[in-house]
Design an enzyme around this catalytic site. Structure first.
Site, PDB file in Angstrom:
ATOM      1  N   GLU A 108      -4.332   8.640  13.670  1.00  0.00           N
ATOM      2  CA  GLU A 108      -4.604   7.207  13.804  1.00  0.00           C
ATOM      3  C   GLU A 108      -3.334   6.399  14.035  1.00  0.00           C
ATOM      4  O   GLU A 108      -2.288   6.720  13.487  1.00  0.00           O
ATOM      5  CB  GLU A 108      -5.176   6.681  12.488  1.00  0.00           C
ATOM      6  CG  GLU A 108      -6.429   7.358  12.054  1.00  0.00           C
ATOM      7  CD  GLU A 108      -6.873   6.859  10.690  1.00  0.00           C
ATOM      8  OE1 GLU A 108      -7.859   7.384  10.195  1.00  0.00           O
ATOM      9  OE2 GLU A 108      -6.231   5.949  10.130  1.00  0.00           O
ATOM     10  N   CYS A 121       1.611   0.692  13.363  1.00  0.00           N
ATOM     11  CA  CYS A 121       1.681   1.634  12.244  1.00  0.00           C
ATOM     12  C   CYS A 121       1.328   3.014  12.798  1.00  0.00           C
ATOM     13  O   CYS A 121       0.200   3.238  13.239  1.00  0.00           O
ATOM     14  CB  CYS A 121       0.680   1.187  11.177  1.00  0.00           C
ATOM     15  SG  CYS A 121       0.580   2.309   9.782  1.00  0.00           S
ATOM     16  N   CYS A 128      -2.086  15.349   5.678  1.00  0.00           N
ATOM     17  CA  CYS A 128      -0.919  15.186   4.815  1.00  0.00           C
ATOM     18  C   CYS A 128      -1.024  16.174   3.660  1.00  0.00           C
ATOM     19  O   CYS A 128      -2.120  16.447   3.170  1.00  0.00           O
ATOM     20  CB  CYS A 128      -0.854  13.763   4.264  1.00  0.00           C
ATOM     21  SG  CYS A 128       0.641  13.420   3.295  1.00  0.00           S
ATOM     22  N   CYS A 132      -1.802  12.462  -2.641  1.00  0.00           N
ATOM     23  CA  CYS A 132      -1.917  11.246  -3.461  1.00  0.00           C
ATOM     24  C   CYS A 132      -3.406  10.962  -3.704  1.00  0.00           C
ATOM     25  O   CYS A 132      -4.212  11.005  -2.782  1.00  0.00           O
ATOM     26  CB  CYS A 132      -1.230  10.069  -2.775  1.00  0.00           C
ATOM     27  SG  CYS A 132       0.535  10.375  -2.512  1.00  0.00           S
ATOM     28  N   CYS A 135      -5.471   8.184  -1.683  1.00  0.00           N
ATOM     29  CA  CYS A 135      -5.239   8.092  -0.238  1.00  0.00           C
ATOM     30  C   CYS A 135      -6.263   8.919   0.539  1.00  0.00           C
ATOM     31  O   CYS A 135      -6.511  10.083   0.216  1.00  0.00           O
ATOM     32  CB  CYS A 135      -3.827   8.573   0.082  1.00  0.00           C
ATOM     33  SG  CYS A 135      -3.485   8.646   1.844  1.00  0.00           S
ATOM     34  N   GLU A 189       3.361  12.440   5.865  1.00  0.00           N
ATOM     35  CA  GLU A 189       4.595  12.142   5.148  1.00  0.00           C
ATOM     36  C   GLU A 189       5.766  12.395   6.118  1.00  0.00           C
ATOM     37  O   GLU A 189       6.084  13.547   6.423  1.00  0.00           O
ATOM     38  CB  GLU A 189       4.691  13.058   3.907  1.00  0.00           C
ATOM     39  CG  GLU A 189       6.040  13.067   3.218  1.00  0.00           C
ATOM     40  CD  GLU A 189       6.615  11.674   2.938  1.00  0.00           C
ATOM     41  OE1 GLU A 189       5.885  10.794   2.468  1.00  0.00           O
ATOM     42  OE2 GLU A 189       7.809  11.476   3.215  1.00  0.00           O
ATOM     43  N   HIS A 245       4.243   3.067  -6.753  1.00  0.00           N
ATOM     44  CA  HIS A 245       2.888   2.935  -7.326  1.00  0.00           C
ATOM     45  C   HIS A 245       2.790   3.063  -8.842  1.00  0.00           C
ATOM     46  O   HIS A 245       1.719   2.834  -9.413  1.00  0.00           O
ATOM     47  CB  HIS A 245       1.897   3.936  -6.695  1.00  0.00           C
ATOM     48  CG  HIS A 245       1.835   3.879  -5.197  1.00  0.00           C
ATOM     49  ND1 HIS A 245       1.694   2.702  -4.516  1.00  0.00           N
ATOM     50  CD2 HIS A 245       1.914   4.850  -4.249  1.00  0.00           C
ATOM     51  CE1 HIS A 245       1.666   2.945  -3.207  1.00  0.00           C
ATOM     52  NE2 HIS A 245       1.807   4.239  -3.015  1.00  0.00           N
ATOM     53  N   CYS A 362      -4.821   3.851   5.571  1.00  0.00           N
ATOM     54  CA  CYS A 362      -4.306   5.188   5.819  1.00  0.00           C
ATOM     55  C   CYS A 362      -5.382   6.286   5.912  1.00  0.00           C
ATOM     56  O   CYS A 362      -6.019   6.614   4.929  1.00  0.00           O
ATOM     57  CB  CYS A 362      -3.362   5.463   4.657  1.00  0.00           C
ATOM     58  SG  CYS A 362      -2.519   6.995   4.696  1.00  0.00           S
TER      59      CYS A 362
HETATM   60  N1  SAH Z   1       3.433   9.337   3.266  1.00  0.00           N
HETATM   61  C1  SAH Z   1       4.143   8.112   3.376  1.00  0.00           C
HETATM   62  C2  SAH Z   1       3.637   7.152   4.450  1.00  0.00           C
HETATM   63  C3  SAH Z   1       2.159   7.054   4.709  1.00  0.00           C
HETATM   64  S1  SAH Z   1       1.135   6.107   3.643  1.00  0.00           S
HETATM   65  C4  SAH Z   1       4.198   7.419   2.027  1.00  0.00           C
HETATM   66  O1  SAH Z   1       3.652   7.955   1.089  1.00  0.00           O
HETATM   67  O2  SAH Z   1       4.843   6.396   1.923  1.00  0.00           O
HETATM   68  C5  SAH Z   1       1.672   4.443   3.746  1.00  0.00           C
HETATM   69  C6  SAH Z   1       1.452   3.675   2.453  1.00  0.00           C
HETATM   70  O3  SAH Z   1       0.055   3.467   2.194  1.00  0.00           O
HETATM   71  C7  SAH Z   1       1.989   4.413   1.228  1.00  0.00           C
HETATM   72  O4  SAH Z   1       2.646   3.511   0.385  1.00  0.00           O
HETATM   73  C8  SAH Z   1       0.706   4.926   0.574  1.00  0.00           C
HETATM   74  O5  SAH Z   1       0.895   5.210  -0.775  1.00  0.00           O
HETATM   75  C9  SAH Z   1      -0.220   3.768   0.839  1.00  0.00           C
HETATM   76  N2  SAH Z   1      -1.643   4.059   0.677  1.00  0.00           N
HETATM   77  C10 SAH Z   1      -2.297   5.215   0.836  1.00  0.00           C
HETATM   78  N3  SAH Z   1      -3.607   5.077   0.567  1.00  0.00           N
HETATM   79  C11 SAH Z   1      -3.785   3.773   0.248  1.00  0.00           C
HETATM   80  C12 SAH Z   1      -4.919   3.011  -0.136  1.00  0.00           C
HETATM   81  N4  SAH Z   1      -6.121   3.550  -0.225  1.00  0.00           N
HETATM   82  N5  SAH Z   1      -4.723   1.700  -0.400  1.00  0.00           N
HETATM   83  C13 SAH Z   1      -3.501   1.145  -0.302  1.00  0.00           C
HETATM   84  N6  SAH Z   1      -2.396   1.810   0.055  1.00  0.00           N
HETATM   85  C14 SAH Z   1      -2.530   3.123   0.321  1.00  0.00           C
END
Ligand code: SAH
Length: 375
Positions: A108, A121, A128, A132, A135, A189, A245, A362
């Protein structure tokens, strides 16, 4: 809010046997051109067609002899992206494209239009591996790294889209004509695909290639410490964002599993080393989840740990995802959280939530399409 219909269309050809030019370095393109018995300036012309004029086919390269264009077309394609599904938000200011790659993987890219910025973006991996818990991308695991060409192609696709006044549905805001900012905050990532990501970043910032100012690019990482140290030595002005976070290990490990390997204190020490070397302000991302990481006590703990650092906190209301127990924090509690950070000397802003109704969070569109496919 209702979202607009999805539109799927081809952006390249079925191309499994053909190499994409975007996956080649400048040296490799010059070798190909030499191999075809052509003078070196032809390589420069091709490179400019791709990176400055965003050509999508060799046929568009008007100053190349037709015979050469045909020869190139037999063996190469420009972009490794095959087809795309576009979804536009109701207000037209956010759009998301799900690209299908030659091997069927999907990634995406989200375009957000602001008054003066047009921020893209982009994704660095198909899926990934970081897991997390909140996510959407994490739910499917890692399929594979994107190639440098697949990363660059996302940007060039939108550069072409924005430059072409005929392209696509009209957006509400004044039509912007270039990509002004790129954030690596899509799927994947970036530090886990370091080599390809940096090869893409070099081409995006190279004045002879795409030529975007490094300061207009942000790399967001879950916090892979050795790679943060490596980035500090790249000598490039690309901005660093770290997805924190949570302010302590017990909570962070439950949300961001890689924290068990790279705990908070070590991560903050790495960020301090990064700041010492680059003198650049680092952004911490903090997605607020109701009853999980949004209490005043946690805000105070976070502020105490971050106040010595040259940093800024981006507080992001959680994008709720299907099958997840996590809910976004209310606006009132979000404002309270930010206020505590500020009162303790930490700069903080709430990031606007864009494109919720188009699954612009994301990995969410890919997930939704996969689900529909499975039904
Ligand atoms: N892997 C990298 C970049 C991709 S995610 C990272 O972890 O930074 C980009 C951002 O979106 C990260 O801060 C991630 O934690 C956040 N993110 C992921 N899922 C999310 C969600 N459901 N709501 C809000 N932020 C989210």
């Amino acid at each position: 809010m209702e979202r607009m219909a999805e539109i799927t269309f081809d952006v390249g050809t079925e191309q499994k046997e053909k190499t994409a030019l975007l996956d080649l370095s400048w040296e490799e393109v010059t070798q190909i051109v030499a191999g075809l018995g052509e003078p070196t300036y032809r390589a420069r012309q091709i490179w400019e067609w791709v990176y400055k004029h965003f050509a999508a086919s060799f046929d568009e390269m008007a100053n190349l002899p037709r015979v050469l264009r045909e020869k190139l077309d037999e063996r190469w394609v420009i972009s490794p992206l095959a087809s795309a599904t576009r979804i536009l938000s109701q207000d037209g200011d956010t759009q998301k494209v799900l690209f299908r790659l030659a091997d069927g993987q999907t990634v995406e890219t989200v375009l957000m239009l602001y008054d003066k910025r047009r921020t893209l973006c982009i994704s660095s991996q198909a899926g990934c591996a970081m897991g997390c818990t909140f996510c959407a991308t994490a739910q499917g695991g890692l399929a594979r790294n994107l190639t440098a060409g697949e990363i660059v192609a996302q940007v060039l696709y939108f550069a072409r889209y924005l430059a072409n006044s005929e392209a696509g549905p009209q957006m509400n805001v004044e039509r912007p004509t270039s990509v002004t900012n790129v954030v690596l905050m899509g799927m994947g990532e970036p530090m886990h695909n370091y080599r390809n990501v940096w090869s893409a970043l070099r081409r995006l910032t190279d004045a002879d290639a795409f030529g975007l100012g490094a300061r207009h690019i942000t790399l967001s990482t879950v916090g892979l410490i050795p790679m943060i140290d490596r980035m500090a030595d790249e000598g490039v002005q690309i901005a660093l964002a770290v997805s924190l976070h949570a302010p302590n290990d017990a909570l962070r490990s439950s949300l961001v599993p890689i924290n068990s390997r790279y705990p908070v204190a070590d991560l903050l020490a790495a960020v301090q080393r990064y700041i010492d070397k680059t003198h650049r302000r680092v952004t911490f991302e903090y997605a607020l989840m109701q009853g999980i990481n949004d209490s005043p006590a946690l805000a105070a703990e976070l502020a105490d740990k971050l106040s010595p650092l040259l940093c800024h906190v981006n507080v992001i209301p959680l994008n709720p995802i299907p099958d997840s127990p996590f809910q976004p924090t209310s606006d009132v509690d979000t404002a309270r959280f930010v206020e505590i950070l500020r009162s303790r000397g930490v700069a903080a802003t709430v990031r606007l939530r864009r494109g919720i109704e188009i699954n612009a969070g994301c990995g969410q569109l890919r997930r939704a399409v996969q689900r529909r496919g499975a039904e």
